[in-house]
Design a protein around this motif. Structure first.
Motif, PDB file in Angstrom:
ATOM      1  N   GLY A  31      61.834  36.558  50.030  1.00  0.00           N
ATOM      2  CA  GLY A  31      60.738  36.040  49.216  1.00  0.00           C
ATOM      3  C   GLY A  31      60.671  36.681  47.848  1.00  0.00           C
ATOM      4  O   GLY A  31      61.009  37.846  47.668  1.00  0.00           O
ATOM      5  N   ALA A  32      60.210  35.883  46.889  1.00  0.00           N
ATOM      6  CA  ALA A  32      60.047  36.408  45.534  1.00  0.00           C
ATOM      7  C   ALA A  32      58.796  37.271  45.422  1.00  0.00           C
ATOM      8  O   ALA A  32      58.704  38.118  44.534  1.00  0.00           O
ATOM      9  N   LYS A  33      57.827  37.058  46.324  1.00  0.00           N
ATOM     10  CA  LYS A  33      56.641  37.918  46.291  1.00  0.00           C
ATOM     11  C   LYS A  33      57.059  39.361  46.558  1.00  0.00           C
ATOM     12  O   LYS A  33      56.724  40.277  45.802  1.00  0.00           O
ATOM     13  N   ASN A  41      54.940  28.757  34.300  1.00  0.00           N
ATOM     14  CA  ASN A  41      53.951  29.761  34.663  1.00  0.00           C
ATOM     15  C   ASN A  41      53.007  29.329  35.784  1.00  0.00           C
ATOM     16  O   ASN A  41      52.520  28.205  35.827  1.00  0.00           O
ATOM     17  N   ASN A  42      52.782  30.258  36.678  1.00  0.00           N
ATOM     18  CA  ASN A  42      51.653  30.199  37.583  1.00  0.00           C
ATOM     19  C   ASN A  42      50.662  31.228  37.043  1.00  0.00           C
ATOM     20  O   ASN A  42      51.039  32.399  36.897  1.00  0.00           O
ATOM     21  N   PRO A  43      49.446  30.902  36.685  1.00  0.00           N
ATOM     22  CA  PRO A  43      48.718  29.682  37.008  1.00  0.00           C
ATOM     23  C   PRO A  43      48.639  28.619  35.908  1.00  0.00           C
ATOM     24  O   PRO A  43      48.143  27.534  36.175  1.00  0.00           O
ATOM     25  N   PHE A  99      61.870  38.411  35.008  1.00  0.00           N
ATOM     26  CA  PHE A  99      61.631  36.988  34.753  1.00  0.00           C
ATOM     27  C   PHE A  99      61.477  36.252  36.080  1.00  0.00           C
ATOM     28  O   PHE A  99      62.437  36.130  36.843  1.00  0.00           O
ATOM     29  N   ASP A 100      60.276  35.778  36.348  1.00  0.00           N
ATOM     30  CA  ASP A 100      60.002  35.075  37.608  1.00  0.00           C
ATOM     31  C   ASP A 100      60.153  33.569  37.365  1.00  0.00           C
ATOM     32  O   ASP A 100      59.339  32.950  36.675  1.00  0.00           O
ATOM     33  N   ALA A 101      61.211  33.012  37.943  1.00  0.00           N
ATOM     34  CA  ALA A 101      61.504  31.584  37.747  1.00  0.00           C
ATOM     35  C   ALA A 101      61.275  30.807  39.048  1.00  0.00           C
ATOM     36  O   ALA A 101      61.989  29.851  39.354  1.00  0.00           O
ATOM     37  N   ALA A 102      60.225  31.192  39.787  1.00  0.00           N
ATOM     38  CA  ALA A 102      59.947  30.551  41.087  1.00  0.00           C
ATOM     39  C   ALA A 102      59.730  29.042  40.956  1.00  0.00           C
ATOM     40  O   ALA A 102      59.948  28.292  41.913  1.00  0.00           O
ATOM     41  N   TYR A 103      59.299  28.592  39.750  1.00  0.00           N
ATOM     42  CA  TYR A 103      58.988  27.161  39.580  1.00  0.00           C
ATOM     43  C   TYR A 103      60.047  26.426  38.759  1.00  0.00           C
ATOM     44  O   TYR A 103      59.787  25.337  38.234  1.00  0.00           O
ATOM     45  N   GLU A 104      61.214  27.011  38.676  1.00  0.00           N
ATOM     46  CA  GLU A 104      62.315  26.437  37.875  1.00  0.00           C
ATOM     47  C   GLU A 104      62.593  24.979  38.226  1.00  0.00           C
ATOM     48  O   GLU A 104      62.864  24.155  37.354  1.00  0.00           O
ATOM     49  N   ARG A 140      64.177  34.119  41.853  1.00  0.00           N
ATOM     50  CA  ARG A 140      64.105  32.708  42.230  1.00  0.00           C
ATOM     51  C   ARG A 140      63.577  32.620  43.657  1.00  0.00           C
ATOM     52  O   ARG A 140      63.736  33.569  44.439  1.00  0.00           O
ATOM     53  N   SER A 141      63.058  31.463  44.009  1.00  0.00           N
ATOM     54  CA  SER A 141      62.517  31.292  45.363  1.00  0.00           C
ATOM     55  C   SER A 141      62.785  29.880  45.852  1.00  0.00           C
ATOM     56  O   SER A 141      62.757  28.938  45.063  1.00  0.00           O
ATOM     57  N   PHE A 142      63.037  29.741  47.142  1.00  0.00           N
ATOM     58  CA  PHE A 142      63.171  28.410  47.728  1.00  0.00           C
ATOM     59  C   PHE A 142      61.817  27.875  48.195  1.00  0.00           C
ATOM     60  O   PHE A 142      61.728  26.755  48.686  1.00  0.00           O
ATOM     61  N   SER A 143      60.754  28.693  48.027  1.00  0.00           N
ATOM     62  CA  SER A 143      59.443  28.316  48.578  1.00  0.00           C
ATOM     63  C   SER A 143      58.944  26.994  48.021  1.00  0.00           C
ATOM     64  O   SER A 143      58.568  26.096  48.775  1.00  0.00           O
ATOM     65  N   LYS A 144      58.914  26.883  46.703  1.00  0.00           N
ATOM     66  CA  LYS A 144      58.350  25.680  46.098  1.00  0.00           C
ATOM     67  C   LYS A 144      59.444  24.651  45.859  1.00  0.00           C
ATOM     68  O   LYS A 144      59.215  23.451  45.888  1.00  0.00           O
ATOM     69  N   LEU A 202      59.415  29.291  55.780  1.00  0.00           N
ATOM     70  CA  LEU A 202      60.754  29.660  56.275  1.00  0.00           C
ATOM     71  C   LEU A 202      61.205  30.996  55.684  1.00  0.00           C
ATOM     72  O   LEU A 202      61.891  31.763  56.344  1.00  0.00           O
ATOM     73  N   ARG A 203      60.837  31.250  54.425  1.00  0.00           N
ATOM     74  CA  ARG A 203      61.064  32.504  53.719  1.00  0.00           C
ATOM     75  C   ARG A 203      62.519  32.699  53.273  1.00  0.00           C
ATOM     76  O   ARG A 203      63.358  33.162  54.046  1.00  0.00           O
ATOM     77  N   CYS A 204      62.818  32.327  52.064  1.00  0.00           N
ATOM     78  CA  CYS A 204      64.115  32.650  51.463  1.00  0.00           C
ATOM     79  C   CYS A 204      63.975  32.607  49.938  1.00  0.00           C
ATOM     80  O   CYS A 204      63.295  31.730  49.394  1.00  0.00           O
TER      81      CYS A 204
HETATM   82  N1  PLP Z   1      56.260  33.998  42.131  1.00  0.00           N
HETATM   83  C1  PLP Z   1      55.270  33.175  41.753  1.00  0.00           C
HETATM   84  C2  PLP Z   1      54.976  33.014  40.321  1.00  0.00           C
HETATM   85  C3  PLP Z   1      54.511  32.486  42.707  1.00  0.00           C
HETATM   86  O1  PLP Z   1      53.526  31.679  42.317  1.00  0.00           O
HETATM   87  C4  PLP Z   1      54.805  32.663  44.068  1.00  0.00           C
HETATM   88  C5  PLP Z   1      54.022  31.992  45.115  1.00  0.00           C
HETATM   89  O2  PLP Z   1      52.986  31.429  44.941  1.00  0.00           O
HETATM   90  C6  PLP Z   1      55.826  33.539  44.417  1.00  0.00           C
HETATM   91  C7  PLP Z   1      56.538  34.187  43.424  1.00  0.00           C
HETATM   92  C8  PLP Z   1      56.112  33.820  45.854  1.00  0.00           C
HETATM   93  O3  PLP Z   1      57.300  33.307  46.252  1.00  0.00           O
HETATM   94  P1  PLP Z   1      57.835  33.525  47.729  1.00  0.00           P
HETATM   95  O4  PLP Z   1      57.195  32.500  48.592  1.00  0.00           O
HETATM   96  O5  PLP Z   1      59.319  33.366  47.594  1.00  0.00           O
HETATM   97  O6  PLP Z   1      57.461  34.914  48.161  1.00  0.00           O
END
Ligand code: PLP
Length: 398
Positions: free
Chosen positions: A107-109, A175-177, A203-208, A234-238, A245-247
């Protein structure tokens, strides 16, 4: 006698989503027949893509046989997933990375928080405000000084440079939010800043995967010089509904260094590998197979369809709210909409009004930082009928 980490006194309680949940619970208890719709949290609402489910089944069958069972995974990920990441996420965009620079994780978190393990407590850390709360909280837990970079309409939500030269800078784009982005030239200014000040960009690119406009970089490594100064998450979450599933994965370039107390350059790639191989035992084989499946042509098609669905939700929220006179950012390259509260209401006042009068739940912007006060976040991760109904109800009370 056991001593606690006193720095925990410097973080707020985990207030935002628990307070949202508490107020919704109380409202529902008082109005049992009310149908409350949530546009609050960034979690999946669509079923997971069939290719992913098939890959999970196939990998599970492998685990059921003595000849194909797998034990501990390699700490930084299986080659089949790392190769797919290198090819599809980077080479296809003109970015060359090596397998040793990719660290698959759960997870990226956790990665955006854990990265602090390899950084000194005396670094000054710059973080955009508002922000995903993990950045501020994990740095305060470690006792680091944090400087907030307010992102407001005045600066078009583009973070200003820190007042004092920052050692570490968190950037999250899309960006989140706020749902806003940095275009190529804006991101290049940050890379140049980091080169000039010898800072590290996280650099958090979770929403790439939600980017639709051509001038928005998908990876910071599309910017010249970024390999010397940036780690990317990077994250596969979104991207593919992996919240349950967590990756995820983190990129740490081999030439990236930080200094030790003698002033010598130390490889951050080597430190992160050391950290991960000590504290992390790898992501489950079944889950890595599931993640690899989204890189197949059919996987790309299926995940694109799901992302398009969410982004259509975003349009269905954004356009009517704008027509109703609200100022709305985001929703074009990100599944979040950042709305200025009407009539000068605080974020929580607007929350209570929406819940009480429209039976719709969103997230108060102030929960993401002081600069989020007077803003409100809606998520596009919803079911179409509910999204449409929620928007109709919101407009009626404006
Ligand atoms: N980074 C950002 C900016 C997010 O908004 C989130 C989840 O909301 C995460 C990371 C978490 O990602 P992951 O589910 O891979 O832990």
């Amino acid at each position: 006698m056991v001593k606690i980490n006193e720095h925990y006194a410097n973080i707020g309680s985990n207030y935002l989503f628990s307070e949202v949940a508490r107020r919704v619970r109380e409202y529902k208890a008082a109005h049992p027949s009310s149908n409350v719709i949530s546009l609050g949290i960034g979690d999946v609402t669509r079923e997971i893509a069939p290719v992913v489910i098939q890959a999970i089944h196939a990998a599970t069958r492998e685990m059921a046989s003595e000849t194909t069972v797998r034990g501990y995974p390699p700490e930084a990920g299986y080659d089949f997933l790392v190769d797919a990441i290198l090819e599809r996420d980077f080479r296809a965009r003109g970015v060359q990375l090596s397998p040793a620079e990719i660290f698959v994780s759960d997870g990226a978190k956790s990665d955006t928080g854990n990265i602090g393990d390899i950084l000194g407590a005396d670094n000054l850390v710059a973080i955009t405000d508002p922000a995903y709360p993990v950045y501020v909280d994990t740095n305060r837990m470690a006792g680091r000084q944090v400087e907030l970079l307010p992102c407001l309409p005045d600066n078009d939500f583009c973070p200003p440079f820190p007042a004092r030269p920052a050692d570490v800078i968190y950037l999250c784009y899309p960006n989140n939010p706020t749902g806003t982005t940095l275009d190529r030239s804006q991101l290049k200014r940050w890379v140049d800043y980091a080169i000039a000040h010898r800072s590290l960009i996280l650099f958090d690119a979770a929403y790439e995967a939600f980017i639709s406009e051509p001038d928005v970089p998908h990876s910071i490594y599309e910017i010249e010089g970024a390999r010397q100064v940036a780690i990317e998450f990077r994250s596969f979450s979104k991207t593919a509904g992996f919240t349950g599933l967590r990756c995820a994965y983190t990129v740490v370039p081999e030439e990236l260094t930080a200094t030790d107390s003698s002033g010598a350059a130390v490889s951050l790639n080597a430190l992160w590998r050391r950290r991960q191989s000590t504290k992390f035992n790898g992501t489950a084989y079944i889950i890595q197979r599931a993640a690899a499946a989204i890189y197949t042509p059919e996987g790309q098609r299926q995940t694109r369809e799901i992302i398009d669905y969410y982004m259509q939700n975003a349009r269905l929220i954004k356009e009517p709210l704008e027509r109703a006179g609200l100022a709305v950012r985001g929703g074009v390259n990100a599944p979040y909409l950042w709305v200025k509260t009407p009539g000068g209401l605080t974020s929580w006042q607007f929350f209570d009004r929406l819940l009480g009068e429209a039976r719709v739940v969103g997230t108060p912007g102030s929960g993401f930082g002081a600069a989020g006060e007077g803003f409100f976040r809606f998520t596009a991760f919803g079911r179409r009928r509910e999204v449409e109904e929620a928007v109709e109800r919101i407009i009626k009370i404006l």
